[in-house]
Write a protein that holds these residues in place. Structure first.
Motif, short mmCIF file in Angstrom:
data_model
loop_
_atom_site.label_atom_id
_atom_site.label_comp_id
_atom_site.label_asym_id
_atom_site.label_seq_id
_atom_site.Cartn_x
_atom_site.Cartn_y
_atom_site.Cartn_z
N GLU A 1 -8.34 2.92 -13.90
CA GLU A 1 -9.49 2.40 -14.62
C GLU A 1 -10.79 3.10 -14.24
N PHE A 2 -10.85 3.60 -13.00
CA PHE A 2 -12.05 4.23 -12.49
C PHE A 2 -11.69 5.59 -11.87
N PRO A 3 -11.26 6.54 -12.70
CA PRO A 3 -10.79 7.82 -12.15
C PRO A 3 -11.88 8.60 -11.41
N GLU A 4 -13.15 8.33 -11.73
CA GLU A 4 -14.23 9.05 -11.05
C GLU A 4 -14.31 8.71 -9.57
N PHE A 5 -13.69 7.58 -9.17
CA PHE A 5 -13.72 7.18 -7.75
C PHE A 5 -12.41 7.50 -7.02
N ALA A 6 -11.56 8.30 -7.66
CA ALA A 6 -10.27 8.64 -7.04
C ALA A 6 -10.46 9.42 -5.75
N ALA A 7 -11.60 10.12 -5.64
CA ALA A 7 -11.87 10.90 -4.42
C ALA A 7 -13.20 10.48 -3.80
N HIS A 8 -13.50 9.20 -3.88
CA HIS A 8 -14.71 8.64 -3.25
C HIS A 8 -14.27 7.90 -1.98
N ALA A 9 -14.84 8.29 -0.84
CA ALA A 9 -14.38 7.75 0.44
C ALA A 9 -14.46 6.23 0.52
N LEU A 10 -15.47 5.62 -0.08
CA LEU A 10 -15.61 4.17 0.00
C LEU A 10 -14.56 3.45 -0.83
N ASN A 11 -13.89 4.18 -1.71
CA ASN A 11 -12.90 3.56 -2.57
C ASN A 11 -11.47 3.84 -2.11
N ILE A 12 -11.32 4.58 -1.03
CA ILE A 12 -9.99 4.94 -0.52
C ILE A 12 -9.75 4.20 0.79
N VAL A 13 -8.80 3.28 0.78
CA VAL A 13 -8.55 2.41 1.93
C VAL A 13 -7.15 2.66 2.49
N PRO A 14 -7.02 2.98 3.77
CA PRO A 14 -5.68 3.10 4.36
C PRO A 14 -4.92 1.79 4.18
N ALA A 15 -3.66 1.88 3.83
CA ALA A 15 -2.85 0.68 3.57
C ALA A 15 -1.38 0.98 3.80
N CYS A 16 -0.62 -0.07 4.09
CA CYS A 16 0.82 0.10 4.16
C CYS A 16 1.37 0.19 2.74
N ALA A 17 2.56 0.73 2.61
CA ALA A 17 3.15 0.92 1.28
C ALA A 17 3.36 -0.41 0.57
N LYS A 18 3.71 -1.45 1.31
CA LYS A 18 3.98 -2.76 0.69
C LYS A 18 2.71 -3.34 0.07
N CYS A 19 1.60 -3.29 0.81
CA CYS A 19 0.35 -3.81 0.27
C CYS A 19 -0.16 -2.95 -0.87
N ASN A 20 -0.02 -1.64 -0.73
CA ASN A 20 -0.47 -0.72 -1.78
C ASN A 20 0.26 -1.01 -3.07
N SER A 21 1.57 -1.23 -2.98
CA SER A 21 2.37 -1.52 -4.16
C SER A 21 2.04 -2.89 -4.74
N ALA A 22 1.87 -3.89 -3.88
CA ALA A 22 1.59 -5.25 -4.35
C ALA A 22 0.22 -5.34 -5.01
N LYS A 23 -0.75 -4.66 -4.45
CA LYS A 23 -2.11 -4.68 -5.02
C LYS A 23 -2.13 -3.95 -6.35
N ASP A 24 -1.49 -2.80 -6.41
CA ASP A 24 -1.36 -2.02 -7.64
C ASP A 24 -2.74 -1.82 -8.28
N ASP A 25 -2.90 -2.14 -9.56
CA ASP A 25 -4.18 -1.93 -10.24
C ASP A 25 -5.02 -3.20 -10.32
N ILE A 26 -4.60 -4.25 -9.63
CA ILE A 26 -5.35 -5.50 -9.62
C ILE A 26 -6.55 -5.36 -8.69
N TRP A 27 -7.70 -5.84 -9.10
CA TRP A 27 -8.82 -5.91 -8.15
C TRP A 27 -9.84 -6.97 -8.58
N LEU A 28 -9.86 -7.32 -9.89
CA LEU A 28 -10.89 -8.24 -10.39
C LEU A 28 -10.28 -9.17 -11.43
N THR A 29 -10.60 -10.46 -11.31
CA THR A 29 -10.19 -11.45 -12.31
C THR A 29 -11.36 -12.39 -12.57
N THR A 30 -11.73 -12.53 -13.82
CA THR A 30 -12.87 -13.37 -14.24
C THR A 30 -14.10 -13.16 -13.35
#
Length: 270
Positions: free
Chosen positions: A110-139
């Motif tokens: 959704e926000f490809p311009e931040f694909a290489a922005h340090a504040l938008n890149i968070v170290p994570a385990c594979a399980k959390c990365n997969s579970a979070k997926d593209d979800i970040w905001l609801t209502t």
């Protein structure tokens, strides 16, 4: 002086093939404006209000900046170096296992311009990365804690009940989550974070292992000449809390174990 976020991005951009590079250079002003918007909203904790990307027409070129290249490797190294020593021993999202991947907090889809922005890149385990997926905001409400943005809550939101079975000579733990006086705005993110990542269920599945590890290190401490296993665990909990917060998974567990009068009995079961 370390490079700015946009300078790091443009370094990566300039290493791309000429077709991709030219498309990105042609949109340089818009990309820079989006970086400024992200960083301003980050500073004021208003990231949830960021407008949709105006750069989806070049999303493939933007997303390709996040890949195996020297600039991205340098960016990831800088992200890790910026964290307090020991903070990345455990995944920032769950605290259970080691981070082996990187999550885009604002999804790169959704926000490809931040694909290489340090504040938008968070170290994570594979399980959390997969579970979070593209979800970040609801209502209008962020659904996950942002490792760089959100303070560790000081409220006793995580609790644990120790359960001992004398016949089996085993100890387990059952974790629970509660609002515990937390303001509604903070609780909304915290509750969603735990629910979507299924953290209480994951903590409970790990509880036997975590308890046994604590008992084993306590036994080693006693076998090496230590005299007070409860104080030993209490100190371990305090060290953990100093780094990860008072209601971190291990801090809560070790503190509860140190306070239980049956701790010597449990160690004797090993």
């Amino acid at each position: 002086m370390p490079p700015t976020h946009i300078q790091r991005f443009e370094y990566i951009r300039d290493k791309k093939n000429i077709i991709s590079r030219n498309k990105l250079v042609n949109q340089q002003a818009d990309i820079r404006a989006r970086f400024i918007d992200y960083e301003t909203r980050f500073a004021h904790n208003t990231l949830a209000g960021i407008p949709a990307s105006p750069l989806l027409a070049i999303k493939d070129e933007l997303r390709s900046c996040y890949g195996r290249n020297s600039g991205m490797k340098a960016l990831q190294d800088a992200i890790e170096a910026a964290q307090e020593d020991g903070r990345l021993v455990w995944c920032p999202y769950c605290g259970i296992t080691t981070p082996t991947s990187y999550d885009h907090y604002l999804p790169a889809s959704e926000f490809p311009e931040f694909a290489a922005h340090a504040l938008n890149i968070v170290p994570a385990c594979a399980k959390c990365n997969s579970a979070k997926d593209d979800i970040w905001l609801t209502t209008g409400v962020r659904q996950f804690i942002h490792f760089y943005l959100d303070d560790i809550p000081v409220f006793p939101y995580l609790s644990v009940q120790l359960v001992a079975d004398p016949l089996a000579q085993a100890v387990g733990a059952v974790f629970g989550l509660s609002q515990a006086g937390m303001p509604a705005s903070i609780w909304a993110v915290m509750e969603s974070h735990f629910r979507r990542l299924k953290l209480i269920e994951r903590y409970n599945r790990q509880s036997n292992t975590l308890v046994n590890q604590a008992l084993k290190v306590s036994k080693v401490y006693l076998d090496s000449g230590g005299h007070d296993a409860a104080l030993f665990l209490e100190n371990l909990a305090a060290d953990q809390a100093n780094l990860f917060g008072s209601y971190d998974l291990r801090a809560v567990l070790w503190r509860a174990m140190s306070a239980d009068p049956d701790l010597p009995v449990w160690i004797g079961w090993l």
